[in-house]
Enzyme design. Structure first.
Site, PDB file in Angstrom:
ATOM      1  N   GLU A  62     -15.292   6.974 -11.858  1.00  0.00           N
ATOM      2  CA  GLU A  62     -14.215   7.885 -11.471  1.00  0.00           C
ATOM      3  C   GLU A  62     -13.224   8.094 -12.615  1.00  0.00           C
ATOM      4  O   GLU A  62     -12.792   9.219 -12.872  1.00  0.00           O
ATOM      5  CB  GLU A  62     -13.443   7.335 -10.258  1.00  0.00           C
TER       6      GLU A  62
ATOM      7  N   CYS B  62      -9.222   2.912  -9.195  1.00  0.00           N
ATOM      8  CA  CYS B  62      -9.692   4.295  -9.167  1.00  0.00           C
ATOM      9  C   CYS B  62      -8.953   5.117  -8.119  1.00  0.00           C
ATOM     10  O   CYS B  62      -8.628   6.282  -8.353  1.00  0.00           O
ATOM     11  CB  CYS B  62     -11.194   4.332  -8.937  1.00  0.00           C
TER      12      CYS B  62
ATOM     13  N   HIS C  37     -14.664   2.792 -15.146  1.00  0.00           N
ATOM     14  CA  HIS C  37     -15.395   3.082 -13.913  1.00  0.00           C
ATOM     15  C   HIS C  37     -15.753   4.564 -13.922  1.00  0.00           C
ATOM     16  O   HIS C  37     -15.104   5.375 -14.586  1.00  0.00           O
ATOM     17  CB  HIS C  37     -14.528   2.777 -12.696  1.00  0.00           C
TER      18      HIS C  37
ATOM     19  N   CYS D 110     -12.455   1.806  -5.952  1.00  0.00           N
ATOM     20  CA  CYS D 110     -11.669   0.580  -5.911  1.00  0.00           C
ATOM     21  C   CYS D 110     -10.183   0.941  -5.982  1.00  0.00           C
ATOM     22  O   CYS D 110      -9.825   2.116  -6.093  1.00  0.00           O
ATOM     23  CB  CYS D 110     -12.048  -0.329  -7.084  1.00  0.00           C
TER      24      CYS D 110
END
Length: 143
Positions: A49, A80, A47, A77
């Site tokens: 991040e 993260c 992801h 999420c």
């Protein structure tokens, strides 16, 4: 947020969901950048991040990013949010809310849970409409 949005726009060329992230230090210098790379790298943990955190930690040669600010176009999420806390990032700024998987207030609130060991200051909804449009345009093209 301008830089995070620009990074998100580039992510669509790989077929990845357009999410962009940057990490700045206390002086406002960008120390990490990331976009979703799940499809590009066949990595479910890639992801934006996480990529930005890995980039900043590698650059600083330190797993702790105390005093840093993560700016991302979409609410993180649970994975993260956990990584943000583990990296000891001090501030989180995000654009669009994620009503399906958001873990900073939408579905869960991992970062601001009173039992959390590390406290992160959160600022939500920065350029929300613009960030949300990146996502809606991308998913509209998928249908």
């Amino acid at each position: 947020m301008d830089e995070a949005i620009a990074i998100a726009r580039k992510a669509t060329s790989t077929g990845d969901v357009p999410v962009g992230a940057i990490i700045i230090n206390a002086d406002g210098v960008i120390i990490g950048r990331g976009s979703n790379e799940r499809e590009a790298n066949s990595d479910p943990t890639a992801h934006a991040e996480i990529v930005a955190i890995r980039n900043a930690a590698s650059r600083l040669q330190n797993s702790r990013l105390d005093g840093a600010t993560l700016i991302v176009t979409l609410e993180p999420c649970a994975m993260c949010a956990g990584a943000i806390a583990q990296a000891r990032i001090s501030n989180l700024i995000f654009g669009a809310w994620d009503q399906k998987a958001g873990a900073v207030g939408s579905v869960w609130d991992v970062i601001r849970d009173p039992r959390a060991l590390y406290k992160v200051t959160v600022t939500a909804g920065i350029r929300e409409v613009e960030c949300a449009k990146l996502l809606s345009d991308f998913f509209e093209g998928q249908r």
